[in-house]
Structures are given as C-alpha cells and as structure tokens.
Design a protein around this motif. Sequence first.
Motif, short mmCIF file in Angstrom:
data_model
loop_
_atom_site.label_atom_id
_atom_site.label_comp_id
_atom_site.label_asym_id
_atom_site.label_seq_id
_atom_site.Cartn_x
_atom_site.Cartn_y
_atom_site.Cartn_z
N GLU B 203 -40.25 -8.73 19.50
CA GLU B 203 -39.75 -7.76 19.97
C GLU B 203 -41.18 -7.13 21.33
OE1 GLU B 203 -37.44 -4.02 18.60
OE2 GLU B 203 -35.93 -5.49 17.71
N ASP B 205 -43.58 -5.45 20.05
CA ASP B 205 -43.43 -4.14 18.87
C ASP B 205 -44.44 -4.33 17.78
OD1 ASP B 205 -43.70 -0.99 19.32
OD2 ASP B 205 -41.67 -0.82 19.31
N SER B 206 -44.38 -3.23 17.48
CA SER B 206 -45.28 -3.06 15.80
C SER B 206 -44.91 -2.00 15.46
CB SER B 206 -47.12 -3.66 16.11
OG SER B 206 -47.32 -1.77 17.03
N ALA B 305 -51.92 -0.53 17.41
CA ALA B 305 -51.76 0.19 19.22
C ALA B 305 -51.41 -1.01 19.80
CB ALA B 305 -53.00 0.70 19.77
N THR B 306 -51.81 -2.23 19.90
CA THR B 306 -51.80 -3.67 21.37
C THR B 306 -50.51 -3.89 21.40
OG1 THR B 306 -54.07 -4.20 20.75
CG2 THR B 306 -52.20 -5.79 22.19
N ILE B 307 -49.93 -3.57 22.10
CA ILE B 307 -47.87 -4.21 21.86
C ILE B 307 -47.69 -4.40 23.71
CG2 ILE B 307 -47.23 -2.46 19.84
CD1 ILE B 307 -45.78 -0.87 22.57
N HIS B 309 -45.00 -4.27 24.93
CA HIS B 309 -44.65 -3.23 26.07
C HIS B 309 -45.38 -2.79 27.50
CE1 HIS B 309 -41.20 -1.65 22.73
NE2 HIS B 309 -41.51 -2.90 22.82
N GLN B 311 -47.40 0.10 29.39
CA GLN B 311 -47.36 1.47 29.01
C GLN B 311 -47.89 2.42 29.85
OE1 GLN B 311 -48.96 1.89 24.74
NE2 GLN B 311 -49.35 0.10 24.83
N GLN B 312 -47.99 2.79 30.36
CA GLN B 312 -48.22 3.94 30.58
C GLN B 312 -50.33 4.41 30.87
OE1 GLN B 312 -46.92 7.96 31.16
NE2 GLN B 312 -48.72 8.77 31.75
#
Lengths: 361, 361, 361, 361
Positions: B203, B205-206, B305-307, B309, B311-312
């Motif tokens: 996905e 994610d983490s 922290a590295t995903i 997705h 991110q802003q």
Amino acid sequence: MPANTFGEIFRVTTFGESHGGAVGAVVDGCPPGLALSTADLQPDLDRRRPGQSEITTQRREEDVIHILSGVFEGQTTGTPILLVAHNRDARPEDYEHLKDVYRPSHADFTYEAKYGVRDWRGGGRSSARETLARVAAGAIARKLLRERLGIEIVAYVEAVGGVRAAVDTATVSAGDVEANMMRCPDAQVAAEMIALVKRLRAEGDSCGGVVGCVVRGVPVGLGEPVFDKLPALLGHALLSINAVKGFEIGSGFAGSAMRGSDHNDAFEMGADGLPRPVTNRAGGSLGGISSGADLTFRVAFKPTATIAHAQQTVTRDGEATTLAAAGRHDPCVVPRAVPIVEAMTALVLVDLHLRQAGRQA
Amino acid sequence: MPANTFGEIFRVTTFGESHGGAVGAVVDGCPPGLALSTADLQPDLDRRRPGQSEITTQRREEDVIHILSGVFEGQTTGTPILLVAHNRDARPEDYEHLKDVYRPSHADFTYEAKYGVRDWRGGGRSSARETLARVAAGAIARKLLRERLGIEIVAYVEAVGGVRAAVDTATVSAGDVEANMMRCPDAQVAAEMIALVKRLRAEGDSCGGVVGCVVRGVPVGLGEPVFDKLPALLGHALLSINAVKGFEIGSGFAGSAMRGSDHNDAFEMGADGLPRPVTNRAGGSLGGISSGADLTFRVAFKPTATIAHAQQTVTRDGEATTLAAAGRHDPCVVPRAVPIVEAMTALVLVDLHLRQAGRQA
Amino acid sequence: MPANTFGEIFRVTTFGESHGGAVGAVVDGCPPGLALSTADLQPDLDRRRPGQSEITTQRREEDVIHILSGVFEGQTTGTPILLVAHNRDARPEDYEHLKDVYRPSHADFTYEAKYGVRDWRGGGRSSARETLARVAAGAIARKLLRERLGIEIVAYVEAVGGVRAAVDTATVSAGDVEANMMRCPDAQVAAEMIALVKRLRAEGDSCGGVVGCVVRGVPVGLGEPVFDKLPALLGHALLSINAVKGFEIGSGFAGSAMRGSDHNDAFEMGADGLPRPVTNRAGGSLGGISSGADLTFRVAFKPTATIAHAQQTVTRDGEATTLAAAGRHDPCVVPRAVPIVEAMTALVLVDLHLRQAGRQA
Amino acid sequence: MPANTFGEIFRVTTFGESHGGAVGAVVDGCPPGLALSTADLQPDLDRRRPGQSEITTQRREEDVIHILSGVFEGQTTGTPILLVAHNRDARPEDYEHLKDVYRPSHADFTYEAKYGVRDWRGGGRSSARETLARVAAGAIARKLLRERLGIEIVAYVEAVGGVRAAVDTATVSAGDVEANMMRCPDAQVAAEMIALVKRLRAEGDSCGGVVGCVVRGVPVGLGEPVFDKLPALLGHALLSINAVKGFEIGSGFAGSAMRGSDHNDAFEMGADGLPRPVTNRAGGSLGGISSGADLTFRVAFKPTATIAHAQQTVTRDGEATTLAAAGRHDPCVVPRAVPIVEAMTALVLVDLHLRQAGRQA
C-alpha cells in the motif's frame, strides 16, 4: 556526564543527603550578566517543598536557599554559583530501626552493595530530597530561557493511580496547574485524584502517576545528534528523577501502533516565514533537533515505595523479616514532581542552547 | 557526552554519512586483552544489514567491517579501535530531487536550520545507516560483557503496528528471536506481523512497533546516581536511536496506574546468598542501581517516515509542494532495530561496569 | 574538563570569591570507605593559610573547613563531599578604589573583557584564595594515595628571586621542608631567601620563585596516552595555579641541551623483580606513563603582581593613571604555594589511579 | 578529557599505531560551513613527514590524508570528520628483535606494564607517528582560526643540543622558519645546528632542543579559569607531545628570578581602543585569559631515545642485556616538531574560542 553532574556547558553538580548537613548544588557555566537573587529560586522550591498541602509528606522544611558565590551586585558573574539549603527538620533517629534492614523497592540494598557503606538516615543520598538542588538550579536555567529566548515550560499532573485527565497542551497554563494542590489543570479530575490520594493515605497505601509537560517557544535547532538528540537528553534528565519508570515524547508508545500515513506531520509555512509541522505527533523534535513546534512529553512515576502495609523483606544479615513504614512520606509524588520535571527540562534546554551557540562561532 | 560520542570510559565515537565514503566508529577505552576479530562483529552487523529479508529495505550493502587499529596479534591493546565500513551501494543521484525540499517527519529541515548546510544524499548523517557503527562497537562491548561477566542481552519485537506479542522475559532466547525474519519470539504473532508489513508495503505505507529487551546476569551495583542512574543511561542510549519516541523500564507507564502495595517488590534471600526481589516490577533497577534481577525494558519506534503516499510539504524556498517517496526503505524498522537496541544496551552496561570498577580502587 | 572542575573520576569542582560568602569545593567520585574528618584537611590548609608567618600576607583567615555531605559515621560514602570555608576577614571596602582601574599584571582587565562583569573585591574569583579549595580537596586525595598506595608527595621551595637551593630529591622529607617558614629544605639558603623577601617587602617590591616536587611510591602504569600523559596532566594541573609560568619534569629544559647517550636512563632489575631505570632523567615518566621511579618536577612562579611601587595603567574609561598597592599581600608566594603544588599533584595521581583501575575490569 | 580525545567542543580523537593499518583522527564539533579539502591539510603534513630532509628519519611515508566524512560539496557540515592516512612503508619485521626487550628511555616497559600487552612494531601507539593525526586535525583548526579570527601561529626551532638562536617573536614569520631544513629562523645558527645534528647522526647519537612559538591576533577573553586557564591548556596540549619535558609561557622560569617591579607589564591604551600591556612578560595571558598581546611560549624536547650506542637494559624475562639501535629514526626531533607544536596550539585556541562563544549566548 559524571554521576552527580548534569550538563556539558551549563553544568549542575548536586550534593547532600536527606538528613545530613545540607543539600544544594554548584552551577558552573551559567552565562554572566543574568540578574539573580534567591527570590528567583524560592517560588519553584516552594512548589517542591514537603508539607505544602494535605496530600504531601508532613516533613517540615522551609527549604530556604542561599547563594554563596557567583553572584555580584545582583547579577551572575560567569563563575560557579553555590546554592545551599540547610536541613532543619532532619530526624535521623526516625530511621534507626531501618539501619539493618532493606526496605522493599527502595535503594537501601543496592546502595549498600554498590558503595559498601550506606547512610540509612532517610535514604541518605537516594532520597528525593536531592531534587531540591535540581529545582534550585533549574530555576536559574528557567529564568535565562524565559528572559533571553522567551521559552515557557509548563508541566502538570496528567494521571494519578489510573485517574487520567485530558489536557490540551496547546492551551494549558501555569495558572491552570497551580489552581489546585494536585497540579492537574482539569479541576474536576483533580478533585477525583485528590480524593483517591486521601483514601490511599488513609489505607496506608500509595499510588503512581504521570506528569505531562509542554514547552513553548523553543527555537529551531536545539539537540545534538547523534547521541545527544533532544529526546535522548530529555529522557536522560527525566529518567534520572527518583521513581521515574518511563518517558515518551510526542505520540510515544501510542504512536508505535500507527501507520506512517497517519503519523507523519506535513509541513506548511508558518507566519514567521519558517516551515512548521501542521500537526505535532513528533512532539517538537525531528531527527533529534527541535523543529520550532511545542515540545510535548510524558513522564511515568511508580507508586511511592514507602507504605504502611506489612511487607516481606530481609535484613543485612540475610534474615527474613517484615516491615511496615511509620515515617513521613508522600502517598503520591506527582504533585511535588511537577516543578522537578520543569527544572530538569530547563537544564536540558539551556545546555543545548549554549552548545548550539558554541557551534556557530 | 559530546554529540557523537557515547560513554565515559568505554567511549564510542561514530562518524559517517549514508552516502558518503564510509561509516564507522572509534572505540576508546576498551580494556586490553580481549580476543577480537571482525568475525566477532559481523553476525550482529548482518542482523542489522539492509536487504536481509523481504520485509526490509532493498538497498544492497554487505556492511563489511574493518578493524584498522587497536588490535594486535588477535587481541585488544587498550588503544583506540578504528572500525570502518565503506559505503558500496550508495546512489546519491536517487536523492537529487530531494535537494531542495523538506521530507515530512524527516530531519531535513532541522539539520539545515541547525547547521546551515545539509547533506541531502539519503539523509546524510541523520540516516539510520549511522547505527551500523553502533552495532559494530556494541558487539565489542557485548563480547566483553559475555566473556567477563556472563551477561546475556536479548531484544525482540514485541509489537508491530498494533499487533502485539506476549513475551515471557524469563525464558525468551536469542534462538527464539532469530527463528523468523520479524524477530518476534511468538511464531504465530510473527506471521501476523509479517503479513501486516507486507500489506503496508504494498500500500506504500509503513508502521511503527515496540522492541522489548531483557538482560540477564547483571551484577548488583551498576548505575551511577544521581544523574547517571541505570534507567537514565538506558533511556539516553535508546532514545538516541533514530525513530525512537518512548522508553520504559519494568512496569513503566502501566506501573504508574498501580498502588504501592501491588507494585512493590518484596525481598527474599537468593540461592547465591544475596537478597533478591521476589517479583521484578522495578525492571532490575532500585534507586538507579542494578539489583541483580533481570533488566527488562521496552522501546517505542514511530512508523517509518518515508512512504509512497503523496504528502504536503514545503521547499527550501518556502513553496508548498507535494512529495511521494520512490526510494528504498523499510516499511517497518523494528526487525532491524533489534540488534541496535542490544548494541546500545551493551554500551551502557560495559561503561557502567568500568565506572564501578574505577570506584573501588 | 570544564572550567571549574578538575579530574575525570575523582572530580573536584571549586567555587567562591576572595571576598564573597565562602570558598570551597565539591568532591565527586571519591571512593567510599575512606576514614575522613576535617582533622585530615586542616594541616594542609594551615600550611596554605594567610598570615602564617612574617613573610606572608597579613590577611587573617582561620580557614576553618566544614564537611557538609558525603561523609557518614566518619567515612566517605561515595557520594559528593561538600567542603566549605566561610570568608571571615573579608574587607571588600579595601578594594573600592580598584573598582574602575585595571591593576597591572592582574586579571582585572581580562576577566572584565571575558565576562562583561567583574567582582572587584580582592580579585574576586581570580584571587589565589580559590586555592584553599584545592588544598582541602587535595588533602582527601593525598590521604587516599598514602593509605591505599603508599604514595608520598613532598614539595619544597627550590628558588626565590634568583637564590637557589640544591635539593636532593632522593632524600628530602616533609620535615626538612617544614623546618623553616620558607619551606626550603636547605636551612642556610632558606635564611638567605627569607632575608631577601623581607628586604623586598620593605622596599614595596616582590619576587618569584621555583617550587620543586618529588613523589615516591608511584606504581608503574599511571598516565593515559596519548593526550592525558602523566606530564601533560601534571602540567595542566600546575599551570592552572595562580602565577605559574612554567613546568618541567625530570631533566626538563636543561635536558633539551643534552645528547641521547648522556640523557637516556638504562634499565636494570629492581629488588621488587620489576625493571627500573638506573638513573632518572625522565623524572618518573616513560611515554607518559609512570615507570615506578620517583616523579620529579619543577614549577615556576612569577613575582607577585601586587607591589607598592607606582605603576602605569589605565582605567575602565581608558584614561591613563598611576597605581600603587596598599593592601595585604604576599611579597613572594612560594612558601604558601608548596601545599598547593602538593594538592594538585595528589589530584592528578588519584584520578589516574582510578582511571587505571577502571581499565582493568 | 579521555585518553585519546582532546578538546571540549572542537574534539579530536586520534587512533592508529606506527606499523598498523592506518593512523588518523575523528574531528567532532568543527563548526559547519568551513571550506575544506585535503589540500588544506597536506602542507602541514608534509612539514611533519619523515624523510623530508637529510636530518630526519629516512622512513618513506607519503602521509597522504583522506577525508571520509563530515565534508559535503567542499565544506564542513558540522558532523564528524574522519581523517585517515594508511601506513605504507611499515616494516614490522625490523622490530622483531625488540619483541622481548625494553628499549631504554622508551615506552616499551610502561606500556606493557599498564596494558598487559604491547604492540612492539615501532613502538605501536607510543610512536610519534600518532602526531600525524594531530597535525591533520590541527590544520583544520588553524584554517578556522586564520579565516574567522585572523589568528596566526608561528613556531620555530630556538635551540638544538645547546646551540641557541635569539628569535624576535615580534617579527618572526613562517617564511623565516621554512627557509631552512632546521626551521630555525636565524640562518647562521640554523647552519650550526644542522652541522651538529649531522655530526651526532654520524656518531650514532642524538640531541634535544627547544621549540618556541608566537601566536598573533588572539582576541581578548580566551581561557577558562580556574582549571582550564590558557597556560594550563597549552601546557597540557604541548606536554602531551612525545619527548616533551617542559613548557613555559612568557618569562617562564627566567621570570621566577625577577622582581615584581621589573616583571609587571604596565597597561596603556591601544590603537584599537582597548587596554594593552606595554611589555609582554606575561606571554599574552593574565589570570589565565588572553590579554590581546601575542602568546609566546617555549617547549623543551628531550634527546631522541633511539641511538646506535650500546645501552644496558633488561628483557621481558628480567635478564640484563645490551641494545644498540639500527632502525630509521630522527637524530633530533625538533625540526619535525614545529608543525606539531603549531597544531596543538591551534587545537587549544579553537576550542577556547568555541567555549567562549558558548558562554555568551
């Protein structure tokens, strides 16, 4: 850091036993030119003082602090500051019966094993009376942080014996905290906590609790990777307080159950023209360095070990025996721990501030 | 302790960036006469190595360590030991696009704010690649503790993204831990954790997790009140590891909700003729000094922290932007964190052991 | 080592100003179990005391020392020892006229430039009154070295204002040194020195001198290469004493004019079964580590800066002015410097002893 | 300061043996943003290099230094800088015959007694080859001092085996020093010294010497009373160099024979509006703090211990034996010691500069 000294540049060395002549500290490395008198230290000492309310120990100590060096014409000179408080209500005779027995969950046995000798008068050096010195030294650090950097530190009682308050770290103020003897900013929960502590005292029992803390106005850049990261130094400082068993920053243990996509703090530009995290699950530290967001952390205290219940233990000669306390003690340490948590936080931050200043020359 | 050095007598100074020439450490203060070769260090390094299993980052590094000083004819000489591992699979070009943007929940922004410059190649010094050096140095400490004091350190994965194993600290063994790629001693829960991590990776994610640790065979007397208490130094050491947000010893946060009468550990006489706690809610430390009981503690890691997705975030020029990772990374750091937790624990204990030895002369 | 702390394991932190409330020290890291009372400290303090003879300053201080922590039932407990002496004959008003002027060859100007503020009462922290704390702390170190290792430290006045004694380091004893007020073991030369000092005092002038020192019974192995070699630490310690301008060990400066074939110390077997140098031009240190031979070194003191002669200087406002001292001061510091040299030597050796003990665990 | 680390903020940890894999240093605490490459280090390394002239040892080492961390895109990042030089012309077999014998006036015996083991290859860690690392680290410090503070450090050979040059510290320049292979700024005396050294080499003998040093442009305020006074730290640094037996600052030992009225340095106002000493017998330090005047000091080196003459000594088994050297060595170390003295001076000053910066925040 050696055993009784904390800090690299702003260095605090504490001394003194619970029922010896005096407790206090030498503060070395305090920048010169800070206006300072005992009036700056007494308020925090009074918040830590025994006998301050119905829910603390009834030992009567005024905890009057003296400054014997390092201050001239009302300001610090950059030389070591000696802070001393004489022990007044020491009653070593109260402890004679503990001379040859190890109190459960106390440091009697380990001190004796480590050093070969033990000052059995009220726990000697292992007594929380030593934290008086931390609070006095921390008050200097706090004043410097407030006056030169605008940093504000607010600690508060978040939980007592399982009773928990929901505290908004964004808004909690020192006034909210001091509004009741429990130092819990939620008045209703505070009342519940107080009732619990009174009931436990009556039962001869004790309980633990959690102190939360928020620090506002921390500049970006404090923390020294890789070993002296901000959370590492805060953890060191706070886990060195008597009875502390846990420390977490930001999302802490709860965060370890989250997913990255829910946990990450996005960046946006702040009004001051600096990037800032939109949320603050990090608790104010990124890579071990302050991000400019509020520092938020929690400290877990175990229940007071001294209780009136009969407990199984052994004597110095290895005989099994039973012990029930009859001295003066706190049924729950957290209300008095609040200024100690603030003091240790201030010591960490002032030292990191000076270390960062030294870097940039 | 200065920024990149850990320990007072057994002192480890680490160096190196993720995609620079090398990472490693100088170990100063290791007692002479310890048999030592790289074969002693490689097993723990292999447990920390990237690319070791399907659930870790796919960066390919052999992490071969070299000893360039301090060892002569197969044993330590008491002089500084240089440990170096050269970076082989460095791909700085993978990070060019991150040169001018701050990754959310990473140290990019704070490093740049603190130092004024930033090595953007894979996080530079803020990368967990630095922990290679800790594991190498820790392996030396560990060998000394094992051979001279009979101390055994076993860390393990206790929770991953909310999936939690019940681990019996009295019996868990290194073999149990190494039985699966998750390093969780409960095989069934491990399978569940692995499935979760694979799903999260798919996905993009983490997730975070908790590493538990037990240390057996610790002699009575380690820990240096008042500031370098055993829990304080362990907390410092473990909170200095990348992504760690919490530390608790013994009963920890849960203990803060208990009563003294339930929490206290009674003493009885042990088979060795020394007093010992019947229970161990203290986690092996009384008054900041080891009691002879097992050390037990837990360390909370935040989600990676590295995903992938979107991110802003913001750029170095203060522009809002969106970022989604495409590099090599761990979806969950805890399996590789196990040897790092053990290494830092070993460094704390060996140093305290030598400090205690220095006291008694 | 931070500014006001000396030592790594046996750590002394001094505090106090010449005319402030008190001077003293915290001694942290003293091994437990050492019998200790103020009676152990007072003799050396009395040897350093002002007003002890016709050739020292006439300031009247009893220099009574108090031990306020760290000692229980007559022995050290391993916790910090607070040593305090209150200033009695402080006369800050004597110094009012020096408030706005920089005394030549004193620290007034540099302290003010460094710290921005200056305690002008008798030099404040820069006064040699601070050495009282060193002597008190050193007396503890000395007792430990004597009782546990059989180490004997004897310092003596070797030269005063160009008058020089030939002292045999192999035989000189504490009794020889204390036989006269100059602390020069050669009675005839001592008389000459005393006459010189009295003449200089009458002339309102001052002079410098050299203190020699021999240490017997030092075990082989003390000294920590490469930066904390024995001569390096001794040099650090002794050059940190007020007015010291030079340090040499063994053959020192004279040795630099020799040839290797004349300078080398051959080895032979000693009666104790250990190799030992036949001669001792090395002064007891080989490669920075004690060899078992006597330590021999010399310390050069400049002339007392305070003299009655009119001297050219400037005010804080940058105006040229003239200054002539009228206070109480020593025309020559070396007789009172003898116990200070011994104290700093003891602090170096006790710390190196404990560091070596810590290594071998 | 621990054994192999020097400095509080700018911290240098050296490693490596004479005939091991490599020698070098980790520099931690170097401020970020300093332009740095190996080209900045090599010139001083070449001045220290063996085989550089007829009067130095003929060991052939290029002493090529590598920077493996802490520098990115040509500038320091504030993270640890690893400096490594691999040993090329190592010939351990040359030392096999010294395995079981203690060379007179060398560290063989004391290292073995202290550590229990000994790297007998060319003295191992006790070899002056370790100073390569100091010179490399010192070159970084020197660049920072020069570029940011305008500080200039010039050391020079003042005396060799009794032949002495009169050097004017006010005017001596680096160019004068490098004008001849002896690094004595007086060409005529240099020739005499060179002739002496060549004669001694031919005779299989050696000699000692004195290195003088002047530092210009030191700002007022460096030095940390009471224990880390400027002369104390310089003494520590310089007495930690191999073969150094003495250190004096300003008037030094000669000053101890003077009267105060002749020795005191009057103050006048300088062109920069600051007070300054008219004369400089203090050598640039008042009360342990730099006064703005030039630092001037002298360092005494004993004769090289390695000589071809037959010398009496003992074996590890306690047998008397005779030893005559046949290896490669310097007949007089002072020409190569000049850059080492400068490097250690730079390390002291850069650290004091950063400590003073940290104070003022």
